[in-house]
Write an enzyme that holds these catalytic residues in place. Structure first.
Site, PDB file in Angstrom:
ATOM      1  N   SER A 131       0.825  -1.210   0.000  1.00 40.80           N
ATOM      2  CA  SER A 131       0.000   0.000   0.000  1.00 40.80           C
ATOM      3  C   SER A 131       0.856   1.255   0.000  1.00 40.80           C
ATOM      4  CB  SER A 131      -0.879  -0.014   1.256  1.00 40.80           C
ATOM      5  OG  SER A 131      -1.426   1.249   1.495  1.00 40.80           O
ATOM      6  N   TYR A 156      -2.327  -0.006  10.383  1.00 39.84           N
ATOM      7  CA  TYR A 156      -2.529  -0.659   9.077  1.00 39.84           C
ATOM      8  C   TYR A 156      -1.302  -0.443   8.201  1.00 39.84           C
ATOM      9  CZ  TYR A 156      -3.594  -0.979   4.168  1.00 39.84           C
ATOM     10  OH  TYR A 156      -3.497  -1.276   2.839  1.00 39.84           O
ATOM     11  N   LYS A 160       1.913  -3.087   6.598  1.00 36.45           N
ATOM     12  CA  LYS A 160       2.389  -3.231   5.213  1.00 36.45           C
ATOM     13  C   LYS A 160       3.898  -2.970   5.136  1.00 36.45           C
ATOM     14  CE  LYS A 160      -1.552  -4.339   3.385  1.00 36.45           C
ATOM     15  NZ  LYS A 160      -1.798  -5.677   2.827  1.00 36.45           N
ATOM     16  N   TYR A 184      -0.433  -0.365  -3.765  1.00 30.70           N
ATOM     17  CA  TYR A 184      -1.621   0.258  -4.347  1.00 30.70           C
ATOM     18  C   TYR A 184      -1.775   1.662  -3.777  1.00 30.70           C
ATOM     19  CZ  TYR A 184      -2.882  -4.762  -4.273  1.00 30.70           C
ATOM     20  OH  TYR A 184      -2.895  -6.126  -4.339  1.00 30.70           O
ATOM     21  N   PHE A 185      -2.188   2.586  -4.598  1.00 33.00           N
ATOM     22  CA  PHE A 185      -2.594   3.864  -4.050  1.00 33.00           C
ATOM     23  C   PHE A 185      -4.056   3.701  -3.621  1.00 33.00           C
ATOM     24  CE2 PHE A 185       1.067   6.613  -4.032  1.00 33.00           C
ATOM     25  CZ  PHE A 185       1.992   5.689  -4.463  1.00 33.00           C
ATOM     26  N   ASN A 206     -13.808   3.696   3.901  1.00 31.14           N
ATOM     27  CA  ASN A 206     -13.127   4.417   2.833  1.00 31.14           C
ATOM     28  C   ASN A 206     -14.093   5.235   1.992  1.00 31.14           C
ATOM     29  OD1 ASN A 206     -13.664   1.619   2.410  1.00 31.14           O
ATOM     30  ND2 ASN A 206     -12.582   1.703   0.460  1.00 31.14           N
ATOM     31  N   LEU A 207     -13.541   6.264   1.384  1.00 34.30           N
ATOM     32  CA  LEU A 207     -14.333   7.370   0.846  1.00 34.30           C
ATOM     33  C   LEU A 207     -15.370   6.986  -0.189  1.00 34.30           C
ATOM     34  CD1 LEU A 207     -14.753  10.468   0.734  1.00 34.30           C
ATOM     35  CD2 LEU A 207     -13.055  10.533  -1.099  1.00 34.30           C
ATOM     36  N   ARG A 300      -9.016  13.068  10.476  1.00 27.35           N
ATOM     37  CA  ARG A 300      -9.115  11.681  10.962  1.00 27.35           C
ATOM     38  C   ARG A 300      -7.710  11.206  11.319  1.00 27.35           C
ATOM     39  NH1 ARG A 300     -11.152   6.991   6.862  1.00 27.35           N
ATOM     40  NH2 ARG A 300      -9.144   7.434   5.895  1.00 27.35           N
TER      41      ARG A 300
HETATM   42  C1  WQD Z   1      -9.243   8.611   1.505  1.00 25.92           C
HETATM   43  C2  WQD Z   1      -9.446  10.073   1.865  1.00 25.92           C
HETATM   44  C3  WQD Z   1      -9.882  10.419   4.183  1.00 25.92           C
HETATM   45  C4  WQD Z   1     -13.758   8.563   4.451  1.00 25.92           C
HETATM   46  C5  WQD Z   1      -6.906   3.534   1.586  1.00 25.92           C
HETATM   47  C6  WQD Z   1      -7.216   2.156   2.012  1.00 25.92           C
HETATM   48  C7  WQD Z   1      -5.986   1.379   2.308  1.00 25.92           C
HETATM   49  C8  WQD Z   1      -4.958   1.584   1.253  1.00 25.92           C
HETATM   50  C9  WQD Z   1      -4.713   3.060   1.007  1.00 25.92           C
HETATM   51  C10 WQD Z   1      -4.878  -0.147  -0.390  1.00 25.92           C
HETATM   52  C11 WQD Z   1      -8.760  10.432   3.178  1.00 25.92           C
HETATM   53  C12 WQD Z   1     -11.054  10.848   3.328  1.00 25.92           C
HETATM   54  C13 WQD Z   1     -12.546   9.008   3.945  1.00 25.92           C
HETATM   55  C14 WQD Z   1     -14.725   9.495   4.883  1.00 25.92           C
HETATM   56  C15 WQD Z   1     -13.249  11.278   4.259  1.00 25.92           C
HETATM   57  N1  WQD Z   1      -5.366   1.010   0.039  1.00 25.92           N
HETATM   58  N2  WQD Z   1     -12.325  10.348   3.855  1.00 25.92           N
HETATM   59  N3  WQD Z   1     -14.430  10.820   4.762  1.00 25.92           N
HETATM   60  O1  WQD Z   1      -7.210   6.115   4.226  1.00 25.92           O
HETATM   61  O2  WQD Z   1      -6.286   6.758   1.943  1.00 25.92           O
HETATM   62  O3  WQD Z   1      -6.498   4.317   2.680  1.00 25.92           O
HETATM   63  O4  WQD Z   1      -5.956   3.594   0.615  1.00 25.92           O
HETATM   64  O5  WQD Z   1      -4.231  -0.924   0.173  1.00 25.92           O
HETATM   65  O6  WQD Z   1      -6.374   0.033   2.353  1.00 25.92           O
HETATM   66  O7  WQD Z   1      -7.996   2.242   3.178  1.00 25.92           O
HETATM   67  O8  WQD Z   1      -8.509   5.676   2.079  1.00 25.92           O
HETATM   68  O9  WQD Z   1     -10.822   6.099   1.399  1.00 25.92           O
HETATM   69  O10 WQD Z   1     -10.295   5.823   3.872  1.00 25.92           O
HETATM   70  O11 WQD Z   1      -9.568   7.871   2.671  1.00 25.92           O
HETATM   71  O12 WQD Z   1     -13.009  12.493   4.179  1.00 25.92           O
HETATM   72  O13 WQD Z   1     -15.840   9.170   5.381  1.00 25.92           O
HETATM   73  O14 WQD Z   1     -10.834  10.278   2.067  1.00 25.92           O
HETATM   74  O15 WQD Z   1      -9.686  11.345   5.238  1.00 25.92           O
HETATM   75  O16 WQD Z   1      -8.277  11.746   3.073  1.00 25.92           O
HETATM   76  P1  WQD Z   1      -7.069   5.820   2.794  1.00 25.92           P
HETATM   77  P2  WQD Z   1      -9.884   6.314   2.527  1.00 25.92           P
END
Ligand code: WQD
Length: 345
Positions: A131, A156, A160, A184-185, A206-207, A300
């Site tokens: 990740s 988490y 990784k 992965y991004f 996740n978002l 968060r």
């Molecule tokens: C993205 C952005 C949140 C929820 C993910 C996966 C992880 C890894 C990396 C692959 C952040 C914002 C989120 C919400 C928000 N992937 N957000 N409100 O944390 O970047 O990690 O990608 O392995 O497994 O979890 O992803 O979608 O949780 O957050 O504002 O209700 O969206 O703060 O900036 P994250 P995410």
């Protein structure tokens, strides 16, 4: 005629990225697939969806990678496995902050057990689901595979970081295996058929699923975590990449391991485009005509401010690049949410 297909074990195959990768593998004549999942965050229904899309039944087993003896028995019963793609892990940044020991135990013990079995059964090819969160908060963007890791901002992410190190040390200790870690991004979107997508058992954190579930009325609203980051609109920046692009990269990585001289390598999987949370919401609105209800809240814990990839290495070596743009990602996610909503009614 001797079966010349290679049998690939996909762990976590009932999950989001695992299921999309199984579809790509089944559509490639070189591979048979056997999948393993403990259904802690997915259901066997995913395999039915894969069959509906590919016309091929998936052989799978309900096995927990943290149960070493069950795993050994699985490998003894499946001696033809020549490669492993390891997805099975917990993946929520905030959930890992809330329960670090659950994450360390699950994500690390499962990997060690899997590598133990891989060694006993001389599995020659291993692909590890890593990740971008391994990088931590990086000032100089985009990140390349050589960008030094900063502090892992969540348990988490640290699982990784440690997972990559364990895999690298394991590969160095054996002379009959090669491995690739794919960083992965942010995987988002759904298969173009609209018949499979992200459908985790635990409430998503996740978002994109939160956007689509809010848009369809499954939840009242969601919170944008933070508007005071040092970014162009104050919200966090991520590199969203279509899950089918991520899946395609796994087939290319397996094929690369057949001929690679390097026993271990790492590749970024992203688009190279940084997108803010607010921009992601706008892209969804553009393709759906819906602005999902959301409130602007505080930051968060565990989030990094901004990260996006330099993907020149994976383009050069695996000849992989992301094909789908942000609107196609959002459009496919929305198409899947609408289908899922109908199916669940
Ligand atoms: C993205 C952005 C949140 C929820 C993910 C996966 C992880 C890894 C990396 C692959 C952040 C914002 C989120 C919400 C928000 N992937 N957000 N409100 O944390 O970047 O990690 O990608 O392995 O497994 O979890 O992803 O979608 O949780 O957050 O504002 O209700 O969206 O703060 O900036 P994250 P995410």
């Amino acid at each position: 005629m001797k079966n010349t297909k290679q049998t690939i074990l996909v762990t976590g195959g009932a999950g989001y990225i695992g299921s999309h990768t199984i579809i790509e593998l089944l559509q490639n004549p070189s591979y048979n697939v056997i999948s393993l999942d403990n259904f802690s965050n997915s259901s066997a229904q995913t395999y039915e969806r894969i069959e509906r899309i590919t016309g091929q039944k998936v052989t799978y087993t309900n096995t927990d990678l943290c149960d070493a003896s069950a795993l050994q028995q699985f490998f003894e019963s499946n001696p033809d496995i020549s490669g492993i793609i390891h997805f099975a892990a917990f993946k929520s940044v905030p959930d890992s902050v809330a329960d670090p020991l659950l994450y360390y135990r699950n994500n690390i013990v499962s990997l060690i057990n899997l590598l133990d079995s891989a060694g006993t059964h001389h599995i020659s090819k291993i692909i590890f689901s890593s990740s971008c969160s391994t990088y931590g908060n990086i000032k100089k963007l985009p990140v390349t595979e050589e960008t030094p890791f900063q502090k892992a901002e969540s348990p988490y992410a640290y699982t990784k970081v440690v997972g990559e190190r364990i895999l690298g040390d394991y590969i160095s200790s054996c002379n009959d295996a090669k491995a690739i870690s794919l960083r992965y991004f942010n995987p988002v979107g759904a298969h173009k058929s609209g018949l499979i997508g992200e459908d985790q058992i635990n409430p998503p954190t996740n978002l994109v699923p939160l956007i689509t579930q809010t848009a369809i009325g499954k939840r009242k609203s969601f919170t944008v975590f933070g508007s005071d980051y040092n970014t162009r609109d104050g919200s966090c920046i991520r590199d969203y990449v279509h899950v089918s692009d991520i899946a395609n990269a796994h087939v290319l990585a397996l094929q690369h391991l057949e001929k690679s001289q390097k026993s271990y390598d790492v590749f970024n999987l992203g688009t190279g485009n940084g997108v803010s949370v607010l921009e992601a919401i706008d892209a969804f609105k553009k393709v759906s005509g819906i602005t999902p209800n959301h409130v602007i809240g505080g930051r968060r814990e565990g989030d990094v401010e901004a990260i996006y990839s330099d993907c020149s290495k994976v383009k050069k070596i695996l000849n992989w690049e992301a094909r789908y743009n942000l609107e196609e990602m959002m459009g496919s996610a929305w198409k899947w949410q609408q289908w899922l909503d109908k199916e669940q009614k």
